[in-house]
Scaffold this active site. Structure first.
Site, mmCIF file in Angstrom:
data_model
loop_
_atom_site.group_PDB
_atom_site.id
_atom_site.type_symbol
_atom_site.label_atom_id
_atom_site.label_comp_id
_atom_site.label_asym_id
_atom_site.label_seq_id
_atom_site.Cartn_x
_atom_site.Cartn_y
_atom_site.Cartn_z
ATOM 1 N N CYS A 183 5.788 16.737 12.766
ATOM 2 C CA CYS A 183 5.779 16.053 14.070
ATOM 3 C C CYS A 183 6.699 16.725 15.085
ATOM 4 C CB CYS A 183 6.173 14.593 13.895
ATOM 5 S SG CYS A 183 5.119 13.751 12.714
ATOM 6 N N HIS B 93 8.703 11.105 20.135
ATOM 7 C CA HIS B 93 7.530 11.221 19.273
ATOM 8 C C HIS B 93 6.845 9.857 19.177
ATOM 9 C CE1 HIS B 93 4.888 12.167 16.077
ATOM 10 N NE2 HIS B 93 5.562 11.543 15.134
ATOM 11 N N ASN C 183 -0.272 8.115 15.806
ATOM 12 C CA ASN C 183 0.640 9.223 15.546
ATOM 13 C C ASN C 183 -0.192 10.496 15.350
ATOM 14 O OD1 ASN C 183 2.415 11.078 14.470
ATOM 15 N ND2 ASN C 183 3.339 9.647 13.010
HETATM 16 O O1 UT7 Z 1 5.242 11.031 12.046
HETATM 17 C C1 UT7 Z 1 6.394 11.030 11.276
HETATM 18 C C2 UT7 Z 1 7.158 9.872 11.561
HETATM 19 N N1 UT7 Z 1 6.597 8.712 10.889
HETATM 20 C C3 UT7 Z 1 7.059 7.560 11.207
HETATM 21 O O2 UT7 Z 1 7.878 7.494 12.096
HETATM 22 C C4 UT7 Z 1 6.638 6.343 10.416
HETATM 23 C C5 UT7 Z 1 7.857 5.537 10.123
HETATM 24 N N2 UT7 Z 1 7.605 4.273 9.462
HETATM 25 C C6 UT7 Z 1 6.964 3.270 10.060
HETATM 26 O O3 UT7 Z 1 6.536 3.364 11.191
HETATM 27 C C7 UT7 Z 1 6.856 1.962 9.320
HETATM 28 O O4 UT7 Z 1 7.654 2.022 8.163
HETATM 29 C C8 UT7 Z 1 5.400 1.590 8.906
HETATM 30 C C9 UT7 Z 1 4.613 1.256 10.150
HETATM 31 C C10 UT7 Z 1 4.779 2.758 8.191
HETATM 32 C C11 UT7 Z 1 5.427 0.372 8.020
HETATM 33 O O5 UT7 Z 1 6.080 -0.707 8.655
HETATM 34 P P1 UT7 Z 1 7.138 -1.573 7.862
HETATM 35 O O6 UT7 Z 1 7.591 -2.620 8.765
HETATM 36 O O7 UT7 Z 1 8.168 -0.624 7.321
HETATM 37 O O8 UT7 Z 1 6.252 -2.211 6.737
HETATM 38 P P2 UT7 Z 1 6.419 -2.112 5.160
HETATM 39 O O9 UT7 Z 1 6.004 -0.761 4.699
HETATM 40 O O10 UT7 Z 1 7.779 -2.579 4.804
HETATM 41 O O11 UT7 Z 1 5.353 -3.176 4.699
HETATM 42 C C12 UT7 Z 1 5.487 -4.554 5.003
HETATM 43 C C13 UT7 Z 1 4.312 -5.299 4.437
HETATM 44 C C14 UT7 Z 1 4.014 -4.931 2.975
HETATM 45 O O12 UT7 Z 1 3.607 -6.119 2.306
HETATM 46 P P3 UT7 Z 1 4.640 -6.937 1.379
HETATM 47 O O13 UT7 Z 1 5.064 -5.951 0.322
HETATM 48 O O14 UT7 Z 1 5.734 -7.352 2.278
HETATM 49 O O15 UT7 Z 1 3.781 -8.047 0.874
HETATM 50 C C15 UT7 Z 1 2.848 -4.000 3.047
HETATM 51 O O16 UT7 Z 1 2.057 -4.005 1.904
HETATM 52 O O17 UT7 Z 1 3.128 -4.955 5.142
HETATM 53 C C16 UT7 Z 1 2.093 -4.553 4.227
HETATM 54 N N3 UT7 Z 1 1.267 -3.549 4.890
HETATM 55 C C17 UT7 Z 1 0.183 -3.867 5.623
HETATM 56 N N4 UT7 Z 1 -0.406 -5.028 5.907
HETATM 57 C C18 UT7 Z 1 -1.495 -4.994 6.698
HETATM 58 C C19 UT7 Z 1 1.439 -2.203 4.921
HETATM 59 N N5 UT7 Z 1 0.482 -1.633 5.647
HETATM 60 C C20 UT7 Z 1 -0.304 -2.635 6.092
HETATM 61 C C21 UT7 Z 1 -1.460 -2.679 6.908
HETATM 62 N N6 UT7 Z 1 -2.009 -3.867 7.177
HETATM 63 N N7 UT7 Z 1 -2.012 -1.557 7.441
#
Ligand code: UT7
Length: 333
Positions: free
Chosen positions: A116, A256, A286
């Site tokens: 990125c 980004h 992204n």
């Molecule tokens: O390009 C390089 C840079 N990349 C980034 O900057 C990405 C950085 N990370 C992020 O943006 C975030 O961590 C994400 C958007 C990827 C994830 O957000 P989060 O708030 O960290 O969510 P999480 O991974 O902690 O997941 C929370 C919950 C989980 O369920 P439980 O375990 O709490 O029951 C996931 O299974 O959300 C669930 N989940 C979803 N639910 C619906 C994960 N993906 C999805 C989805 N739809 N697409």
């Protein structure tokens, strides 16, 4: 710290494929919903390249716009720097293929892989050939077909990414304008946090790697999030402070475009208000290395950024590799 001849972006261009994939479309593919994607990321839709369109094709379209706007002839281009994690092939470089598509002859071409942060790194590298007086005209082109390396069964990643490209022509600039400073940093200790495990020398393609979907993006989202909200503001302050500027001197902040929560947090840490922060991730998701040029190009096109404005760019991604750049928009007469 940036030293040498002034270097400007003489022309910028971008390209996004026509096909739109909305959050509602994704609801039909994986167990997700518009509300989750919108509140957790800010993304509403992303663009998806057609099957017959490779990264170099998107890069070529963006480059054509940048070349036209820079008002140069392709014979002037001495070097093409490609920035991508989704090259057409492992080799040849996508930069060389862009050169072929554009009919550029007698120019060097290579790809860099800084995920990125690719466009930032590409501009930084290219600027040095001009700052030193070695070259006068360089094409930096970033492009990604992330849809080709996304596991469409993994809702934690497939909702995040999109396809697109951006390009810039670097030329000697007006003193005090153009690239004022840049900073690059990486820490491979975080390499596991964001990767495509198979297809390289560590894990060549096999039936097993295909069956286990190891040719797709794997991300520890929480770790990348933690690093992003720390490293982007840190890097931005290094670039700002090194040249004796202040955060208040920044007219436009272009981070980004990965997650609105990361952008808000970085802007808050830096003390940059929302009105000065450029966001278009709701439309593209992204797009890795294409993210910054897509946002910069849009802000130039719609008149948000004007001649004389000071822009702060920052990015982070696979490596983990991050960086920042200060740019004073404006052109040599
Ligand atoms: O390009 C390089 C840079 N990349 C980034 O900057 C990405 C950085 N990370 C992020 O943006 C975030 O961590 C994400 C958007 C990827 C994830 O957000 P989060 O708030 O960290 O969510 P999480 O991974 O902690 O997941 C929370 C919950 C989980 O369920 P439980 O375990 O709490 O029951 C996931 O299974 O959300 C669930 N989940 C979803 N639910 C619906 C994960 N993906 C999805 C989805 N739809 N697409």
């Amino acid at each position: 710290m940036f030293k040498g001849r002034a270097v400007e972006i003489a022309g910028i261009g971008a390209y996004a494929p026509e096909k739109v994939l909305s959050n509602f479309d994704l609801e039909k593919i994986v167990e997700t919903n518009d509300e989750w994607i919108t509140t957790r990321t800010g993304i509403k839709e992303r663009r998806i390249a057609s099957e017959d369109m490779a990264t170099s094709d998107m890069m070529t379209k963006a480059a054509e716009v940048a070349i036209k706007r820079a008002n140069i002839d392709i014979s002037q281009i001495q070097l093409i720097i490609g920035c991508t994690v989704t090259p057409d092939m492992m080799f040849p470089s996508s930069a060389a293929l862009v050169g072929k598509n554009l009919g550029i002859k007698n120019a060097g071409a290579f790809d860099i892989e800084a995920a990125c942060s690719g466009f930032l790194y590409g501009l930084s590298i290219g600027s040095q050939f001009i700052a030193s007086g070695t070259m006068d005209t360089i094409l930096v082109v970033a492009g990604e077909k992330l849809s080709s390396i996304v596991n469409w069964e993994d809702r934690s990643t497939c909702v995040l990414f999109g396809d697109g490209a951006g390009a810039a022509i670097l030329r000697p600039g007006k003193e005090g304008h153009g690239i004022l400073n840049f900073h690059m940093e990486a820490d491979g200790n975080f390499g596991e946090a964001l990767k495509m495990p198979a297809g390289g020398s560590a894990m060549p393609a096999s039936e097993k790697t295909v069956a286990e979907k190891l040719h797709s993006v794997k991300m520890d989202g929480r770790e990348v999030f933690r690093q992003a909200v720390t490293k982007m503001p840190e890097s931005a302050l290094i670039s700002i402070n090194e040249i004796g500027m202040k955060v208040e001197d920044i007219d436009w902040f272009i981070p980004h475009q990965a997650n609105i929560r990361i952008i808000d947090s970085a802007a808050k840490k830096l003390g940059i208000p929302k009105e000065k922060t450029i966001v278009n991730l709701q439309k593209y998701g992204n797009t890795s290395s294409a993210s910054l040029p897509l946002a910069l190009n849009e802000a130039i096109e719609d008149g948000t950024i004007k001649d004389g404005d000071t822009i702060l760019l920052t990015a982070i991604g696979g490596g983990l590799a991050w960086g920042s750049m200060i740019l004073k928009w404006g052109h040599k007469e």
